[in-house]
Design a protein around this motif. Structure first.
Motif, PDB file in Angstrom:
ATOM      1  N   LEU A 139       0.834  -1.210   0.000  1.00  0.00           N
ATOM      2  CA  LEU A 139       0.000   0.000   0.000  1.00  0.00           C
ATOM      3  C   LEU A 139       0.866   1.256   0.000  1.00  0.00           C
ATOM      4  O   LEU A 139       0.561   2.241  -0.671  1.00  0.00           O
ATOM      5  CB  LEU A 139      -0.923  -0.003   1.220  1.00  0.00           C
ATOM      6  N   PHE A 140       1.956   1.211   0.763  1.00  0.00           N
ATOM      7  CA  PHE A 140       2.892   2.349   0.804  1.00  0.00           C
ATOM      8  C   PHE A 140       3.481   2.604  -0.585  1.00  0.00           C
ATOM      9  O   PHE A 140       3.540   3.745  -1.048  1.00  0.00           O
ATOM     10  CB  PHE A 140       3.998   2.061   1.815  1.00  0.00           C
ATOM     11  N   ALA A 141       3.935   1.521  -1.240  1.00  0.00           N
ATOM     12  CA  ALA A 141       4.536   1.664  -2.569  1.00  0.00           C
ATOM     13  C   ALA A 141       3.521   2.190  -3.579  1.00  0.00           C
ATOM     14  O   ALA A 141       3.837   3.061  -4.409  1.00  0.00           O
ATOM     15  CB  ALA A 141       5.101   0.320  -3.031  1.00  0.00           C
TER      16      ALA A 141
ATOM     17  N   THR B 274       0.793   3.990  -2.923  1.00  0.00           N
ATOM     18  CA  THR B 274       0.457   5.375  -2.586  1.00  0.00           C
ATOM     19  C   THR B 274       1.576   6.326  -3.000  1.00  0.00           C
ATOM     20  O   THR B 274       1.322   7.410  -3.545  1.00  0.00           O
ATOM     21  CB  THR B 274       0.198   5.499  -1.074  1.00  0.00           C
ATOM     22  N   ARG B 275       2.810   5.935  -2.763  1.00  0.00           N
ATOM     23  CA  ARG B 275       3.956   6.773  -3.140  1.00  0.00           C
ATOM     24  C   ARG B 275       3.987   6.973  -4.654  1.00  0.00           C
ATOM     25  O   ARG B 275       4.219   8.089  -5.133  1.00  0.00           O
ATOM     26  CB  ARG B 275       5.246   6.112  -2.664  1.00  0.00           C
ATOM     27  N   ARG B 276       3.739   5.882  -5.383  1.00  0.00           N
ATOM     28  CA  ARG B 276       3.715   5.990  -6.849  1.00  0.00           C
ATOM     29  C   ARG B 276       2.619   6.946  -7.303  1.00  0.00           C
ATOM     30  O   ARG B 276       2.841   7.827  -8.160  1.00  0.00           O
ATOM     31  CB  ARG B 276       3.484   4.596  -7.440  1.00  0.00           C
ATOM     32  N   ASP B 277       1.429   6.810  -6.725  1.00  0.00           N
ATOM     33  CA  ASP B 277       0.302   7.661  -7.111  1.00  0.00           C
ATOM     34  C   ASP B 277       0.549   9.116  -6.746  1.00  0.00           C
ATOM     35  O   ASP B 277       0.170  10.026  -7.495  1.00  0.00           O
ATOM     36  CB  ASP B 277      -0.982   7.169  -6.438  1.00  0.00           C
ATOM     37  N   MET B 278       1.196   9.364  -5.589  1.00  0.00           N
ATOM     38  CA  MET B 278       1.475  10.736  -5.177  1.00  0.00           C
ATOM     39  C   MET B 278       2.441  11.421  -6.146  1.00  0.00           C
ATOM     40  O   MET B 278       2.235  12.576  -6.530  1.00  0.00           O
ATOM     41  CB  MET B 278       2.068  10.736  -3.766  1.00  0.00           C
ATOM     42  N   PHE B 279       3.456  10.726  -6.556  1.00  0.00           N
ATOM     43  CA  PHE B 279       4.405  11.315  -7.517  1.00  0.00           C
ATOM     44  C   PHE B 279       3.743  11.541  -8.868  1.00  0.00           C
ATOM     45  O   PHE B 279       4.026  12.523  -9.560  1.00  0.00           O
ATOM     46  CB  PHE B 279       5.630  10.409  -7.649  1.00  0.00           C
ATOM     47  N   GLN B 280       2.850  10.641  -9.250  1.00  0.00           N
ATOM     48  CA  GLN B 280       2.151  10.809 -10.520  1.00  0.00           C
ATOM     49  C   GLN B 280       1.252  12.043 -10.463  1.00  0.00           C
ATOM     50  O   GLN B 280       1.201  12.831 -11.424  1.00  0.00           O
ATOM     51  CB  GLN B 280       1.319   9.568 -10.823  1.00  0.00           C
TER      52      GLN B 280
ATOM     53  N   LEU C  89       4.443  10.744   5.598  1.00  0.00           N
ATOM     54  CA  LEU C  89       4.938  10.533   6.955  1.00  0.00           C
ATOM     55  C   LEU C  89       4.017   9.623   7.761  1.00  0.00           C
ATOM     56  O   LEU C  89       4.478   8.810   8.565  1.00  0.00           O
ATOM     57  CB  LEU C  89       5.096  11.893   7.661  1.00  0.00           C
ATOM     58  N   GLU C  90       2.716   9.749   7.567  1.00  0.00           N
ATOM     59  CA  GLU C  90       1.778   8.901   8.313  1.00  0.00           C
ATOM     60  C   GLU C  90       1.967   7.434   7.934  1.00  0.00           C
ATOM     61  O   GLU C  90       1.868   6.545   8.785  1.00  0.00           O
ATOM     62  CB  GLU C  90       0.336   9.334   8.046  1.00  0.00           C
ATOM     63  N   PHE C  91       2.249   7.195   6.656  1.00  0.00           N
ATOM     64  CA  PHE C  91       2.504   5.819   6.215  1.00  0.00           C
ATOM     65  C   PHE C  91       3.801   5.287   6.831  1.00  0.00           C
ATOM     66  O   PHE C  91       3.888   4.126   7.228  1.00  0.00           O
ATOM     67  CB  PHE C  91       2.590   5.748   4.692  1.00  0.00           C
ATOM     68  N   ASN C  92       4.825   6.120   6.915  1.00  0.00           N
ATOM     69  CA  ASN C  92       6.080   5.699   7.545  1.00  0.00           C
ATOM     70  C   ASN C  92       5.865   5.332   9.005  1.00  0.00           C
ATOM     71  O   ASN C  92       6.414   4.344   9.505  1.00  0.00           O
ATOM     72  CB  ASN C  92       7.118   6.823   7.439  1.00  0.00           C
ATOM     73  N   ASP C  93       5.028   6.125   9.685  1.00  0.00           N
ATOM     74  CA  ASP C  93       4.710   5.828  11.082  1.00  0.00           C
ATOM     75  C   ASP C  93       3.965   4.502  11.196  1.00  0.00           C
ATOM     76  O   ASP C  93       4.205   3.711  12.122  1.00  0.00           O
ATOM     77  CB  ASP C  93       3.866   6.958  11.680  1.00  0.00           C
ATOM     78  N   LEU C  94       3.067   4.256  10.236  1.00  0.00           N
ATOM     79  CA  LEU C  94       2.300   3.004  10.258  1.00  0.00           C
ATOM     80  C   LEU C  94       3.220   1.798  10.025  1.00  0.00           C
ATOM     81  O   LEU C  94       3.064   0.756  10.681  1.00  0.00           O
ATOM     82  CB  LEU C  94       1.206   3.040   9.180  1.00  0.00           C
ATOM     83  N   LEU C  95       4.178   1.940   9.124  1.00  0.00           N
ATOM     84  CA  LEU C  95       5.137   0.860   8.879  1.00  0.00           C
ATOM     85  C   LEU C  95       5.956   0.554  10.136  1.00  0.00           C
ATOM     86  O   LEU C  95       6.143  -0.604  10.503  1.00  0.00           O
ATOM     87  CB  LEU C  95       6.070   1.238   7.732  1.00  0.00           C
ATOM     88  N   THR C  96       6.412   1.602  10.790  1.00  0.00           N
ATOM     89  CA  THR C  96       7.195   1.419  12.017  1.00  0.00           C
ATOM     90  C   THR C  96       6.349   0.739  13.092  1.00  0.00           C
ATOM     91  O   THR C  96       6.813  -0.171  13.788  1.00  0.00           O
ATOM     92  CB  THR C  96       7.708   2.772  12.541  1.00  0.00           C
ATOM     93  N   GLU C  97       5.106   1.173  13.215  1.00  0.00           N
ATOM     94  CA  GLU C  97       4.196   0.592  14.204  1.00  0.00           C
ATOM     95  C   GLU C  97       3.967  -0.897  13.929  1.00  0.00           C
ATOM     96  O   GLU C  97       3.954  -1.727  14.848  1.00  0.00           O
ATOM     97  CB  GLU C  97       2.863   1.345  14.172  1.00  0.00           C
TER      98      GLU C  97
ATOM     99  N   VAL D   3      -5.398   4.938   5.894  1.00  0.00           N
ATOM    100  CA  VAL D   3      -4.232   5.797   5.727  1.00  0.00           C
ATOM    101  C   VAL D   3      -3.969   6.046   4.258  1.00  0.00           C
ATOM    102  O   VAL D   3      -3.671   7.177   3.835  1.00  0.00           O
ATOM    103  CB  VAL D   3      -2.985   5.174   6.398  1.00  0.00           C
ATOM    104  N   LYS D   4      -4.103   5.012   3.439  1.00  0.00           N
ATOM    105  CA  LYS D   4      -3.902   5.195   1.993  1.00  0.00           C
ATOM    106  C   LYS D   4      -4.949   6.157   1.425  1.00  0.00           C
ATOM    107  O   LYS D   4      -4.597   7.093   0.677  1.00  0.00           O
ATOM    108  CB  LYS D   4      -3.995   3.846   1.275  1.00  0.00           C
ATOM    109  N   LYS D   5      -6.201   5.940   1.799  1.00  0.00           N
ATOM    110  CA  LYS D   5      -7.280   6.784   1.278  1.00  0.00           C
ATOM    111  C   LYS D   5      -7.079   8.224   1.724  1.00  0.00           C
ATOM    112  O   LYS D   5      -7.236   9.161   0.944  1.00  0.00           O
ATOM    113  CB  LYS D   5      -8.626   6.250   1.755  1.00  0.00           C
TER     114      LYS D   5
END
Length: 258
Positions: free
Chosen positions: A186-188, A190-196, A219-227, A252-254
């Protein structure tokens, strides 16, 4: 004995004594321990183990090569061996007229067993146990050797140990690892969609220069990954916790893309 009867499906009298109990959980725990202990066993300098056989006849697969030119077979049960030649010879002593046989097994960095000397009733036997489904391949010609107990036939083998079984802690963490993989995907995405989105916005002059910085918005996604990485694995085996964790990741993705 009962565990190997369950794994091998013979001898029939031992299988009958099981009364339908397969000891699946117990065997899984034993195998998990064997695999872990094998990682800290210091191999003998010659890198050879031995197993004495008596009163049995080896199948044809040990004498005649198959269509791929290989000889040997798979041990369905836990494979007990020893680092001491003399112990193997003793276990192979004459019985029932069958020729005493000793397996001479080459081991290596990956294909190795677990030392049981530290918990064995007979520590001087230097027992090394290998997990079920270890493959024993004949790698040379059988030879006869004379011992203090008479002649024995020695068969050189190479073992390929089954290391595919999940350890207990790996099995316990399976749900967590599945969830972590989903969060990473989901992070990957979302990151792809944000750059697009950022690139498209620049093309139509909606933003100037670097007004949109996607990394800051993740940043919220990074926090979720760490959690997720640091949370206790056993929690994910509870349906409600697992359901809530999945819902949170999707939210978080939405929320990041909206």
């Amino acid at each position: 004995q009962k565990y190997n009867a369950s794994l091998r499906g013979f001898p029939s009298w031992d299988v009958e004594d099981l009364r339908g109990n397969r000891y699946v959980t117990t065997i899984h725990a034993i195998v998990s321990g064997v695999v872990k202990l094998s990682r800290v066993w210091r191999m003998p300098e010659m890198r050879k183990l031995y197993r004495g056989l008596r009163g049995c006849k080896l199948p044809d697969a040990f004498w005649m090569a198959d269509e791929y030119g290989c000889r040997g077979g798979v041990e369905f049960g836990l494979l007990s061996t020893t680092a001491r030649w003399g112990v193997a010879v003793t276990y192979s002593s004459h019985q029932g007229g069958a020729l005493p046989t000793v397996f001479e097994i080459d081991v290596g960095q990956i294909d190795r067993g677990a030392s049981l000397s530290w918990l064995s009733q007979y520590p001087k036997e230097e027992e090394i146990l290998m997990p079920p489904l270890s493959n024993l391949e004949v790698v040379g010609s059988a030879r006869m050797e004379t011992t203090r107990l008479g002649k024995v036939m020695v068969i050189p083998l190479r073992v390929n140990v089954n290391i595919k079984s999940l350890l207990l802690d790996e099995l316990l963490a399976r749900r967590k690892m599945l969830h972590l993989s989903m969060v990473e995907n989901l992070f990957a995405e979302t990151r792809r969609d944000m750059f697009q989105i950022a690139e498209e916005a620049k093309e139509v002059n909606v933003v100037q220069n670097d007004a949109i910085v996607p990394e800051d918005m993740l940043l919220e996604f990074n926090d979720l990954l760490t959690e997720t990485e640091t949370s206790e694995a056993a929690l994910y085996n509870e349906d409600k916790f697992y359901h809530d964790a999945m819902s949170k990741a999707l939210a978080v993705k939405k929320g990041t893309l909206c």
